[in-house]
Enzyme design. Structure first.
Site, mmCIF file in Angstrom:
data_model
loop_
_atom_site.group_PDB
_atom_site.id
_atom_site.type_symbol
_atom_site.label_atom_id
_atom_site.label_comp_id
_atom_site.label_asym_id
_atom_site.label_seq_id
_atom_site.Cartn_x
_atom_site.Cartn_y
_atom_site.Cartn_z
ATOM 1 N N LYS A 110 0.858 -1.186 0.000
ATOM 2 C CA LYS A 110 0.000 0.000 0.000
ATOM 3 C C LYS A 110 0.895 1.235 0.000
ATOM 4 C CE LYS A 110 -3.676 2.348 2.539
ATOM 5 N NZ LYS A 110 -4.559 2.320 3.730
ATOM 6 N N LYS B 131 -2.274 -1.494 -3.657
ATOM 7 C CA LYS B 131 -3.128 -0.304 -3.593
ATOM 8 C C LYS B 131 -2.253 0.945 -3.662
ATOM 9 C CE LYS B 131 -6.556 2.002 -0.656
ATOM 10 N NZ LYS B 131 -7.251 2.004 0.648
#
Length: 335
Positions: free
Chosen positions: A202, A259
């Protein structure tokens, strides 16, 4: 893999395989279906739906509406829903105490959705930022995010979600060691069938802004660090992403996630090749908002852009995509 010898033109005309829709479908290398989608959804504590200004077409839903959405997901062939909460700012505190409330809006939504459509999987975000008044994903100590103290709170949060009926826990906090602690806690509580999809890679990204609007996240900088760069990844790094993924797999993650999605397709592709694990991409709020804004201005074809963007994740090797477009895309795909 080496390329086989190619015939010379005109013996070889690649356009032969593009000349009609039927043959294009016949030789298509990657295929997007509703079964590839996880519906990203925001639940709030009140009644009715509340439109999110920065995300045209997305609204915060009540608990009852989330249950109805689960039934819709079942009809559309969408296998799972990822739920994120909007919490009244007056109820937040520095420790994110409501994150571990077994009667909180997340747990109530999970129970309602599983009652309405038990065949639909429910994924819960394991992070404190929707619940903290400072908007960070962890506990602040001496103006820094405290790794181990944060994990203790995350384990409490995850256990109440799992006991409410959550099928997949998705730790998005990026604290070191949290997957191992979550897996150990689940085993100790007899919840060994609960899955973990880690936000393994992420990145600290500019593409999360509309999501923070959607969940009413606190403004960063009021307490602690001015941004999330001390725990979310540097956008310039690839090898570090692979180390993060390797660690989460070693600690017991069943699935991993990258992400944001579209700006990090190279990371998705490398993770798939390196680990051969179920790998998901999150088409985040900023990606959604850009497509919708451009479409509403007449700059791009909205439906084509939606399906093309989702198809890119499959082409990169993703097992599936978490997206706010899930119900629209499923309908466009003929569900």
């Amino acid at each position: 893999m080496s390329m086989p010898p190619l015939a010379a033109y005109p013996a070889l005309r690649l356009r032969r395989l593009r000349q009609a829709d039927w043959v294009r479908r016949l030789v298509r290398e990657s295929v997007l279906t509703p079964a590839d989608l996880i519906w990203s959804m925001v639940v709030h504590e009140g009644e009715g739906e509340v439109p999110v200004a920065s995300m045209p077409g997305v609204s915060r839903l009540s608990v009852d509406q989330c249950a109805q959405a689960a039934v819709e997901a079942r009809k559309l062939g969408i296998p799972a829903i990822a739920i994120f909460p909007h919490i009244d700012g007056a109820k937040k505190d520095a420790a994110g105490s409501l994150a571990a409330d077994p009667n909180g809006v997340v747990c109530r939504a999970v129970k309602a959705m599983k009652d309405a459509a038990p065949e639909v999987g429910i994924m819960c975000d394991v992070a404190l930022d929707p619940f903290t008044d400072h908007g960070h994903d962890g506990i602040i100590e001496n103006d820094k995010i405290a790794n181990d103290a944060t994990i203790e709170r995350l384990v409490e949060q995850a256990l109440v979600q799992a006991k409410a009926g959550c099928d997949i826990l998705a730790p998005s906090d990026m604290m070191d060691g949290r997957c191992g602690k979550l897996r150990a806690a689940l085993e100790a509580e007899g919840l060994q069938d609960v899955m973990i999809m880690s936000y393994a890679a992420k990145f600290a990204s500019a593409f999360y802004g509309p999501y923070r609007d959607a969940i009413g996240s606190g403004k960063l900088g009021t307490a602690g660090p001015a941004d999330k760069k001390t725990y979310q990844m540097d956008s310039a790094n690839t090898e570090e992403a692979l180390r993060e993924v390797a660690l989460d797999i070693a600690e017991g993650a069943d699935m991993v996630m990258v992400k944001p999605g579209m700006p990090y397709l190279d990371i998705v592709s490398r993770v798939v090749r390196e680990f051969n694990m179920p790998t998901f991409a999150f088409q985040v709020s900023g990606e959604y908002a850009m497509i919708m804004a451009a479409a509403q201005n007449g700059w791009i074809d909205e439906e084509r852009a939606i399906l093309e963007s989702l198809g890119a994740f499959k082409r990169a090797g993703a097992a599936g995509i978490i997206t706010y477009f899930a119900p629209r895309a499923a309908r466009m795909l003929g569900a």
